[in-house]
Design an enzyme around this catalytic site. Structure first.
Site, PDB file in Angstrom:
ATOM      1  NE  ARG A   1     -19.149 -12.459 -28.341  1.00 52.59           N
ATOM      2  CZ  ARG A   1     -18.052 -12.529 -27.616  1.00 52.59           C
ATOM      3  NH1 ARG A   1     -17.460 -13.692 -27.447  1.00 52.59           N
ATOM      4  NH2 ARG A   1     -17.550 -11.453 -27.037  1.00 52.59           N
TER       5      ARG A   1
ATOM      6  CG  HIS B   1     -18.318  -0.196 -34.637  1.00 53.18           C
ATOM      7  ND1 HIS B   1     -18.019  -1.529 -34.791  1.00 53.18           N
ATOM      8  CD2 HIS B   1     -18.265   0.037 -33.313  1.00 53.18           C
ATOM      9  CE1 HIS B   1     -17.791  -2.065 -33.608  1.00 53.18           C
ATOM     10  NE2 HIS B   1     -17.930  -1.142 -32.691  1.00 53.18           N
TER      11      HIS B   1
ATOM     12  CG  ASN C   1     -21.869  -7.088 -32.852  1.00 53.30           C
ATOM     13  OD1 ASN C   1     -21.146  -6.454 -32.099  1.00 53.30           O
ATOM     14  ND2 ASN C   1     -21.541  -8.279 -33.297  1.00 53.30           N
TER      15      ASN C   1
ATOM     16  CD  GLU D   1     -22.519  -1.602 -25.439  1.00 57.42           C
ATOM     17  OE1 GLU D   1     -23.264  -2.580 -25.605  1.00 57.42           O
ATOM     18  OE2 GLU D   1     -21.704  -1.210 -26.290  1.00 57.42           O
TER      19      GLU D   1
ATOM     20  CG  HIS E   1     -22.213  -2.805 -31.760  1.00 57.91           C
ATOM     21  ND1 HIS E   1     -23.301  -2.864 -30.926  1.00 57.91           N
ATOM     22  CD2 HIS E   1     -21.123  -2.785 -30.953  1.00 57.91           C
ATOM     23  CE1 HIS E   1     -22.885  -2.886 -29.677  1.00 57.91           C
ATOM     24  NE2 HIS E   1     -21.576  -2.832 -29.657  1.00 57.91           N
TER      25      HIS E   1
ATOM     26  CE  LYS F   1     -17.169 -10.293 -30.574  1.00 60.95           C
ATOM     27  NZ  LYS F   1     -18.231  -9.525 -31.257  1.00 60.95           N
TER      28      LYS F   1
ATOM     29  NE  ARG G   1       3.730 -19.173 -31.482  1.00 63.76           N
ATOM     30  CZ  ARG G   1       5.008 -19.476 -31.246  1.00 63.76           C
ATOM     31  NH1 ARG G   1       5.379 -19.974 -30.077  1.00 63.76           N
ATOM     32  NH2 ARG G   1       5.910 -19.291 -32.180  1.00 63.76           N
TER      33      ARG G   1
ATOM     34  CD  GLU H   1     -19.919 -11.653 -33.634  1.00 60.18           C
ATOM     35  OE1 GLU H   1     -19.473 -11.200 -32.568  1.00 60.18           O
ATOM     36  OE2 GLU H   1     -20.116 -10.971 -34.639  1.00 60.18           O
TER      37      GLU H   1
ATOM     38  CE  LYS I   1     -20.127  -9.773 -24.318  1.00 57.98           C
ATOM     39  NZ  LYS I   1     -19.334  -8.607 -24.635  1.00 57.98           N
TER      40      LYS I   1
ATOM     41  CG  HIS J   1     -18.578   1.623 -27.969  1.00 54.81           C
ATOM     42  ND1 HIS J   1     -18.413   1.225 -29.275  1.00 54.81           N
ATOM     43  CD2 HIS J   1     -19.208   0.604 -27.345  1.00 54.81           C
ATOM     44  CE1 HIS J   1     -18.911   0.018 -29.429  1.00 54.81           C
ATOM     45  NE2 HIS J   1     -19.396  -0.388 -28.274  1.00 54.81           N
TER      46      HIS J   1
HETATM   47  P1  NAD Z   1     -12.829   4.165 -22.124  1.00 57.97           P
HETATM   48  O1  NAD Z   1     -12.049   2.982 -21.828  1.00 57.97           O
HETATM   49  O2  NAD Z   1     -12.272   5.183 -23.046  1.00 57.97           O
HETATM   50  O3  NAD Z   1     -13.227   4.866 -20.747  1.00 57.97           O
HETATM   51  C1  NAD Z   1     -14.032   6.015 -20.788  1.00 57.97           C
HETATM   52  C2  NAD Z   1     -13.391   7.198 -20.026  1.00 57.97           C
HETATM   53  O4  NAD Z   1     -13.574   7.015 -18.635  1.00 57.97           O
HETATM   54  C3  NAD Z   1     -11.912   7.348 -20.246  1.00 57.97           C
HETATM   55  O5  NAD Z   1     -11.602   8.719 -20.267  1.00 57.97           O
HETATM   56  C4  NAD Z   1     -11.314   6.702 -18.999  1.00 57.97           C
HETATM   57  O6  NAD Z   1     -10.036   7.178 -18.680  1.00 57.97           O
HETATM   58  C5  NAD Z   1     -12.319   7.113 -17.962  1.00 57.97           C
HETATM   59  N1  NAD Z   1     -12.453   6.259 -16.792  1.00 57.97           N
HETATM   60  C6  NAD Z   1     -12.475   4.909 -16.776  1.00 57.97           C
HETATM   61  N2  NAD Z   1     -12.817   4.501 -15.550  1.00 57.97           N
HETATM   62  C7  NAD Z   1     -12.982   5.591 -14.776  1.00 57.97           C
HETATM   63  C8  NAD Z   1     -13.350   5.797 -13.432  1.00 57.97           C
HETATM   64  N3  NAD Z   1     -13.687   4.784 -12.647  1.00 57.97           N
HETATM   65  N4  NAD Z   1     -13.394   7.068 -12.970  1.00 57.97           N
HETATM   66  C9  NAD Z   1     -13.117   8.104 -13.792  1.00 57.97           C
HETATM   67  N5  NAD Z   1     -12.804   7.975 -15.086  1.00 57.97           N
HETATM   68  C10 NAD Z   1     -12.746   6.728 -15.565  1.00 57.97           C
HETATM   69  O7  NAD Z   1     -14.267   3.778 -22.742  1.00 57.97           O
HETATM   70  P2  NAD Z   1     -15.313   2.622 -22.438  1.00 57.97           P
HETATM   71  O8  NAD Z   1     -16.630   3.185 -22.765  1.00 57.97           O
HETATM   72  O9  NAD Z   1     -15.088   1.996 -21.125  1.00 57.97           O
HETATM   73  O10 NAD Z   1     -14.949   1.515 -23.536  1.00 57.97           O
HETATM   74  C11 NAD Z   1     -15.051   1.776 -24.904  1.00 57.97           C
HETATM   75  C12 NAD Z   1     -14.180   0.804 -25.637  1.00 57.97           C
HETATM   76  O11 NAD Z   1     -14.633  -0.519 -25.406  1.00 57.97           O
HETATM   77  C13 NAD Z   1     -14.181   0.990 -27.139  1.00 57.97           C
HETATM   78  O12 NAD Z   1     -12.868   0.882 -27.601  1.00 57.97           O
HETATM   79  C14 NAD Z   1     -15.013  -0.171 -27.643  1.00 57.97           C
HETATM   80  O13 NAD Z   1     -14.675  -0.568 -28.937  1.00 57.97           O
HETATM   81  C15 NAD Z   1     -14.692  -1.218 -26.631  1.00 57.97           C
HETATM   82  N6  NAD Z   1     -15.697  -2.272 -26.519  1.00 57.97           N
HETATM   83  C16 NAD Z   1     -15.264  -3.551 -26.555  1.00 57.97           C
HETATM   84  C17 NAD Z   1     -16.160  -4.589 -26.415  1.00 57.97           C
HETATM   85  C18 NAD Z   1     -15.673  -6.004 -26.366  1.00 57.97           C
HETATM   86  O14 NAD Z   1     -16.491  -6.917 -26.387  1.00 57.97           O
HETATM   87  N7  NAD Z   1     -14.380  -6.219 -26.287  1.00 57.97           N
HETATM   88  C19 NAD Z   1     -17.521  -4.314 -26.215  1.00 57.97           C
HETATM   89  C20 NAD Z   1     -17.928  -2.990 -26.169  1.00 57.97           C
HETATM   90  C21 NAD Z   1     -16.995  -1.970 -26.308  1.00 57.97           C
HETATM   91  N1  GLY Z   2     -19.799  -6.490 -27.725  1.00 57.98           N
HETATM   92  C1  GLY Z   2     -20.200  -7.584 -28.576  1.00 57.98           C
HETATM   93  C2  GLY Z   2     -19.612  -8.885 -28.204  1.00 57.98           C
HETATM   94  O1  GLY Z   2     -18.940  -9.008 -27.213  1.00 57.98           O
HETATM   95  O2  GLY Z   2     -19.805  -9.838 -28.908  1.00 57.98           O
END
Ligand code: NAD
Ligand code: GLY
Length: 363
Positions: free
Chosen positions: A243, A254, A247, A187, A250, A145, A123, A239, A229, A267
Site C-alpha cells: 500500500r 506533503h 504514496n 491522483e 507524497h 485512511k 470506539r 500499509e 486502489k 494536495h
Molecule cells: P477539499 O476537501 O478541500 O475540497 C476541495 C475544494 O472543493 C474545497 O474548497 C471544497 O469545499 C470544494 N468542493 C468540494 N466538492 C465540491 C463540489 N462538488 N463543487 C464545488 N466545490 C466543491 O480537497 P480534496 O482535494 O477533495 O481533498 C484533499 C484532502 O484529502 C487532503 O486533506 C488530503 O490529505 C486528503 N487525502 C486523503 C487521502 C486518504 O486516503 N484518506 C488520500 C488523498 C488525499
Molecule cells: N492515499 C494513499 C492511501 O490511501 O494509502
C-alpha cells in the site's frame, strides 16, 4: 450530463467489504445507499461550500431518520483536532447510539475528518463516504485512511476505519472549480503511473475528453483508478507493504503542501510536483531514465498540472519536512521511487544528499 450506467467496485475485506458506486444521480438514489444504514441516527458532516449545493438533495433521502448536520469551514486548515471534538459533540447532541452513521458529504478534508470522527465515537461507528471532488472519488474516500492534521505536519493523527459504502455521484463534479478538478486528475495519473501502464496509455489518449469532463470517460477513469486502489487495499489494508506504493510523490508533496502553509498548493498539485521529483530522484539513482520522466511530465503538462517547486520554497526546509513522513523508519528516508510507467518501488535508506540535490535543481 447524459445518463450513463453506474459502475460498482468492491473493496474486498471480508466482513468489512464495501461497494464503491460510481455514476450519475447517485445522490438522489437513496434506495441504494439507505440499505447500508443500520440504525436511526445520522450525522451529515459537510462544509460551508458543499452543503448549500448538495445537502438539501441528500436530506430528501434521510426522511424518517433522526439526523443533523455539522458543517466545517472550508479549507485544509479546518481538518483539525478541534473540529473532531466539535463533530463528536454534535453526535452527542444527536443522541447517537452505536448503530449511528456519519455521512461525509464533500471532498477529502470532510471525508478524512468524518471518518476519524466515526472511528472515535463509541470506539467506532459506521460511516458513508459521499465524495464530491474528483480527488476524493478516486483516492481519499476509498481505503479507510482517516485523520486530521497537526501544526507540525499533515495527517499525523488518524485511524484506519473503512466506510460502509462510497457513493460517487459524478454530477456533483459539474460545480467543482477547474483547479480542483485538475488536482484530482493528478491522483488518477498517480494510480496509473504506479502500477497500470495500460491505464496510463489510455489516459494519454483521453486528455481532451478528461478536460471536457465527458461523463463516460470520467466514469471509466474513476473506476479504473478505484479498481486499482481497491485491489491494493484488499491485499494490504494497513500499509505493511504494497500500500505504501500509493504514496508515489507524497513525501515530496506533503512537504511542499506544509511549506506552503496548506494554502499555496492543493494536495493533488503537491502530488503532481512530487511525482516529477520522485521520477527525477529515480533517474539520479540510476533506477530510471529521462524518457520516463519526460512522458510523465508531458501528461501532467497537457492536463494543466504544476511540475516544479514553487519559488521561495527552501530545499533545506523541504528536506526537514520530509524527515517527518510516516513511511520513514530508524531515522532513514523511505521513499516511493519509480522505474517508469507502471513500476513504482519502495526504497529505504535514500541518501539525503541525493534528495537535496533534486530539491535544489530547478527542473
Ligand atoms: P477539499 O476537501 O478541500 O475540497 C476541495 C475544494 O472543493 C474545497 O474548497 C471544497 O469545499 C470544494 N468542493 C468540494 N466538492 C465540491 C463540489 N462538488 N463543487 C464545488 N466545490 C466543491 O480537497 P480534496 O482535494 O477533495 O481533498 C484533499 C484532502 O484529502 C487532503 O486533506 C488530503 O490529505 C486528503 N487525502 C486523503 C487521502 C486518504 O486516503 N484518506 C488520500 C488523498 C488525499
Ligand atoms: N492515499 C494513499 C492511501 O490511501 O494509502
Amino acid at each position: 450530463m447524459n445518463m450513463t450506467a453506474v459502475q460498482t467496485i468492491d473493496v474486498v475485506l471480508g466482513q468489512r467489504s464495501y461497494p464503491v458506486w460510481i455514476g450519475p444521480g447517485l445522490l438522489d438514489d437513496a434506495a441504494r445507499w439507505r440499505r447500508v444504514l443500520r440504525g436511526r441516527h445520522v450525522l451529515v458532516l459537510s462544509n460551508t461550500t458543499v452543503a448549500p449545493l448538495y445537502l438539501e438533495r441528500l436530506s430528501q433521502g434521510l426522511q424518517g431518520l433522526t439526523w443533523s448536520s455539522f458543517l466545517l469551514d472550508d479549507g485544509e486548515a479546518h481538518k483539525s483536532f478541534a473540529n473532531v471534538g466539535r463533530a463528536l459533540e454534535a453526535l452527542g447532541q444527536l443522541g447517537a447510539t452505536r448503530d449511528a452513521c456519519v455521512i461525509a458529504l464533500g471532498g477529502g478534508v470532510v471525508g478524512d475528518l468524518a471518518g476519524f470522527t466515526a472511528a472515535c465515537w463509541m470506539r467506532g461507528i459506521d460511516f458513508i463516504q459521499i465524495p464530491t471532488t474528483l480527488l476524493a472519488m478516486v483516492d481519499s474516500s476509498v481505503g479507510g485512511k482517516t485523520g486530521v492534521n497537526l501544526p507540525t505536519g499533515k495527517n499525523l493523527v488518524g485511524a484506519f476505519h473503512q466506510p460502509r459504502a462510497v457513493v460517487a455521484d459524478i454530477v456533483t463534479l459539474e460545480t467543482l472549480p477547474e483547479r480542483e478538478y485538475r488536482a484530482g486528475l493528478a491522483e488518477v495519473i498517480k494510480g496509473a503511473a504506479i502500477g497500470d501502464e495500460a491505464f496510463f496509455n489510455w489516459l494519454e489518449q483521453q486528455v481532451e475528453a478528461l478536460i471536457a469532463r465527458e461523463p463516460t470517460v470520467l466514469i471509466e477513469a474513476i473506476a479504473r483508478k478505484v479498481r486499482y486502489k481497491a485491489g491494493v487495499v484488499s491485499r494490504d489494508e494497513t500499509e505493511q507493504g504494497e500500500r505504501a506504493l500509493l504514496n508515489l510523490g507524497h513525501t515530496f508533496g506533503h512537504a511542499l503542501e506544509t511549506a506552503g502553509g496548506y494554502t499555496r498548493l492543493l494536495h493533488g498539485e503537491g502530488v503532481a510536483i512530487g511525482m516529477v521529483l520522485a521520477a527525477r530522484l529515480s533517474e539520479r539513482l540510476g533506477m530510471s531514465d529521462a524518457t520516463h520522466t519526460a512522458r510523465l511530465q508531458h501528461l501532467l503538462q497537457r492536463l494543466g498540472l504544476p511540475m516544479v517547486i514553487p519559488t521561495a520554497m527552501d530545499p533545506q526546509q523541504l528536506l526537514a519536512l520530509m524527515r517527518l513522513d510516516k513511511k520513514n523508519s530508524a531515522g532513514q528516508l523511505r521513499l516511493i521511487l519509480w522505474r517508469g510507467v507502471g513500476h513504482a518501488e519502495i526504497v529505504s535508506g535514500v541518501d539525503e544528499s541525493d534528495v537535496l540535490a533534486v530539491l535544489q535543481s530547478p527542473s
